[in-house]
Structures are given as structure tokens and as C-alpha cells.
Design a protein around this motif. Structure first.
Motif, PDB file in Angstrom:
ATOM      1  N   LYS A  23      39.878  37.430  42.331  1.00 22.77           N
ATOM      2  CA  LYS A  23      38.854  36.243  42.447  1.00 22.77           C
ATOM      3  C   LYS A  23      38.277  36.158  43.721  1.00 22.77           C
ATOM      4  CE  LYS A  23      38.895  31.764  40.259  1.00 22.77           C
ATOM      5  NZ  LYS A  23      39.692  30.644  39.713  1.00 22.77           N
ATOM      6  N   GLU A  24      38.939  35.987  44.632  1.00 22.94           N
ATOM      7  CA  GLU A  24      38.468  36.099  46.186  1.00 22.94           C
ATOM      8  C   GLU A  24      38.433  37.393  46.539  1.00 22.94           C
ATOM      9  OE1 GLU A  24      40.638  32.980  47.791  1.00 22.94           O
ATOM     10  OE2 GLU A  24      40.068  31.316  46.439  1.00 22.94           O
ATOM     11  N   ALA A  25      37.394  38.119  46.593  1.00 22.25           N
ATOM     12  CA  ALA A  25      37.421  39.397  46.703  1.00 22.25           C
ATOM     13  C   ALA A  25      37.460  39.730  48.151  1.00 22.25           C
ATOM     14  CB  ALA A  25      36.076  40.213  46.098  1.00 22.25           C
ATOM     15  N   PHE A  26      36.793  39.226  49.141  1.00 19.36           N
ATOM     16  CA  PHE A  26      37.006  39.159  50.587  1.00 19.36           C
ATOM     17  C   PHE A  26      36.989  38.044  51.278  1.00 19.36           C
ATOM     18  CE2 PHE A  26      32.470  39.278  49.492  1.00 19.36           C
ATOM     19  CZ  PHE A  26      31.869  38.655  50.645  1.00 19.36           C
ATOM     20  N   ILE A  27      37.304  38.223  52.559  1.00 20.82           N
ATOM     21  CA  ILE A  27      37.134  37.292  53.576  1.00 20.82           C
ATOM     22  C   ILE A  27      36.595  37.590  54.858  1.00 20.82           C
ATOM     23  CG2 ILE A  27      38.602  35.483  55.097  1.00 20.82           C
ATOM     24  CD1 ILE A  27      40.885  35.997  52.981  1.00 20.82           C
ATOM     25  N   LEU A  43      38.309  41.000  55.527  1.00 21.79           N
ATOM     26  CA  LEU A  43      39.480  41.324  54.807  1.00 21.79           C
ATOM     27  C   LEU A  43      39.388  41.477  53.258  1.00 21.79           C
ATOM     28  CD1 LEU A  43      41.976  38.884  56.792  1.00 21.79           C
ATOM     29  CD2 LEU A  43      41.877  41.419  56.954  1.00 21.79           C
ATOM     30  N   VAL A  44      39.560  42.637  52.672  1.00 20.74           N
ATOM     31  CA  VAL A  44      39.037  42.998  51.264  1.00 20.74           C
ATOM     32  C   VAL A  44      40.361  42.688  50.444  1.00 20.74           C
ATOM     33  CG1 VAL A  44      38.257  44.658  49.491  1.00 20.74           C
ATOM     34  CG2 VAL A  44      37.131  44.251  51.891  1.00 20.74           C
ATOM     35  N   LYS A  45      40.435  41.875  49.488  1.00 21.23           N
ATOM     36  CA  LYS A  45      41.604  41.879  48.754  1.00 21.23           C
ATOM     37  C   LYS A  45      41.944  43.146  47.868  1.00 21.23           C
ATOM     38  CE  LYS A  45      44.599  39.023  46.525  1.00 21.23           C
ATOM     39  NZ  LYS A  45      46.026  39.250  46.740  1.00 21.23           N
ATOM     40  N   ASN A  49      49.283  42.461  46.594  1.00 20.02           N
ATOM     41  CA  ASN A  49      49.217  41.198  47.287  1.00 20.02           C
ATOM     42  C   ASN A  49      49.058  41.507  48.856  1.00 20.02           C
ATOM     43  OD1 ASN A  49      49.603  38.517  47.321  1.00 20.02           O
ATOM     44  ND2 ASN A  49      51.773  38.510  47.470  1.00 20.02           N
ATOM     45  N   TYR A  50      47.934  42.199  49.188  1.00 18.31           N
ATOM     46  CA  TYR A  50      47.783  42.263  50.640  1.00 18.31           C
ATOM     47  C   TYR A  50      46.174  42.542  50.634  1.00 18.31           C
ATOM     48  CZ  TYR A  50      47.408  47.190  49.154  1.00 18.31           C
ATOM     49  OH  TYR A  50      47.144  48.392  48.450  1.00 18.31           O
ATOM     50  N   GLY A 105      46.147  52.987  60.132  1.00 11.89           N
ATOM     51  CA  GLY A 105      45.568  52.004  60.945  1.00 11.89           C
ATOM     52  C   GLY A 105      46.660  50.795  61.008  1.00 11.89           C
ATOM     53  N   GLU A 106      46.022  49.543  60.617  1.00 12.51           N
ATOM     54  CA  GLU A 106      46.692  48.507  60.491  1.00 12.51           C
ATOM     55  C   GLU A 106      47.772  48.499  59.450  1.00 12.51           C
ATOM     56  OE1 GLU A 106      44.612  44.588  61.275  1.00 12.51           O
ATOM     57  OE2 GLU A 106      42.995  45.881  61.488  1.00 12.51           O
TER      58      GLU A 106
END
Length: 173
Positions: A23-27, A43-45, A49-50, A105-106
């Protein structure tokens, strides 16, 4: 094997499932400026759950080509270093979307070096987790790459189905 059957064979072997777009695909999480380009952080969903950390390099003077999706086993931070391929592409006017997918990476093991089972210095923990969840790491990474592609498609000025992709190192296992 007929070439047209190959994608289905790969999907079957990796237990790949087309990921649902969350629903909230990215920030959007910030912007950094370098001399010849800006770096936008997102930040891409993921399907789990990450979030997948993504950098979008936007040159001040674009070369007009379709953005490149770039994945590197050393991670986006090191791949973005001055003088490295990603930096050089952006300096030449190429938009680059650089993401850290699972185990890079992260999203790598960070301070937890290795695991309790290794072969030739490679931890088997992710392989074992894939067996337990019936979701091999290759399938998870395929889902992550697809979600990064959808994110880029949604935000790019020139949407396309034919993406330029560069993968450096071992990002499949």
C-alpha cells in the motif's frame, strides 16, 4: 529447452511469486548534492516486513537515456564512491537507481560476520532460512529487483518496460 519456456523454469526452480505492491510502496528519505548530480534516498517496501534502501542519482545535465538499475554485491555505499562506475555514469549524465537487495550493503550481515555453518567462507544461514520458508534467496532477490523496477517505473519521467540493468558481483545466491 526452448527459450520461451526458460522464464517459467526459473520461476519454478526459485519458487518465485510475483510480489504484491505494498500500500505504501516507498518513502522519500532525503537528498544529497554532489557537484554534477543529486542523490535522492528512498526506502522501497519489500514483499516482507522490511524496506529496500535505494539511491536515485539524478544528473544536473541528463543524457536523455533511460535510467539504469544497478545492483552490486559490495553495496550501494561502496559502489557510489567517487571514481567508481556509478559515480562515473552519473557524471556523464546517466540517471542511476542503485539498490541494496538481500545480503548486500545495508541488508548484509553487517556486524554479524558469517554464521555457524560455512562452506568456502560462505555462510549457509540464508540458504537454510530459504529451505525453512520454502523461499530460496534467489527468489527473494528476484522479488526485490521487481519491486525496485516498479518503484523506478512509477517515478521515472520516461516509463518503459525495457530497463538497462547492471549487476556486479554475486547477487544471485
Amino acid at each position: 529447452v526452448v527459450a520461451t519456456a526458460l522464464p517459467q523454469i526459473v520461476k519454478n526452480l526459485t519458487s518465485y511469486q510475483v510480489p504484491q505492491t505494498p500500500k505504501e510502496a516507498f518513502i522519500f528519505s532525503g537528498r544529497i548534492h554532489r557537484e554534477q548530480y543529486a542523490i535522492e534516498k528512498y526506502l522501497v517496501k519489500s514483499a516482507g516486513n522490511y524496506y529496500i534502501p535505494v539511491l536515485w542519482l539524478k544528473p544536473l545535465q541528463s543524457n536523455g537515456k533511460q535510467p539504469v538499475l544497478y545492483f552490486d554485491e559490495i553495496g550501494k555505499e561502496k559502489a557510489l564512491a567517487l571514481g567508481e562506475t556509478v559515480d562515473l555514469l552519473a557524471q556523464k549524465g546517466q540517471e542511476v537507481i542503485l539498490a541494496d537487495i538481500s545480503s548486500t550493503g545495508e541488508l548484509a550481515d553487517g556486524y554479524m560476520k558469517g554464521g555457524d555453518a560455512k562452506i568456502d567462507g560462505t555462510s549457509l544461514n540464508l540458504w537454510y532460512a530459504g529451505i525453512l520458508t520454502n523461499q530460496p534467496l534467489v527468489g527473494v532477490r528476484m522479488q526485490e529487483i521487481e519491486l525496485v523496477r516498479r518503484f523506478a517505473h512509477q517515478l521515472t519521467a520516461k516509463p518503459t518496460t525495457n530497463w538497462q540493468v547492471i549487476a556486479k558481483g554475486n547477487i544471485t545466491a
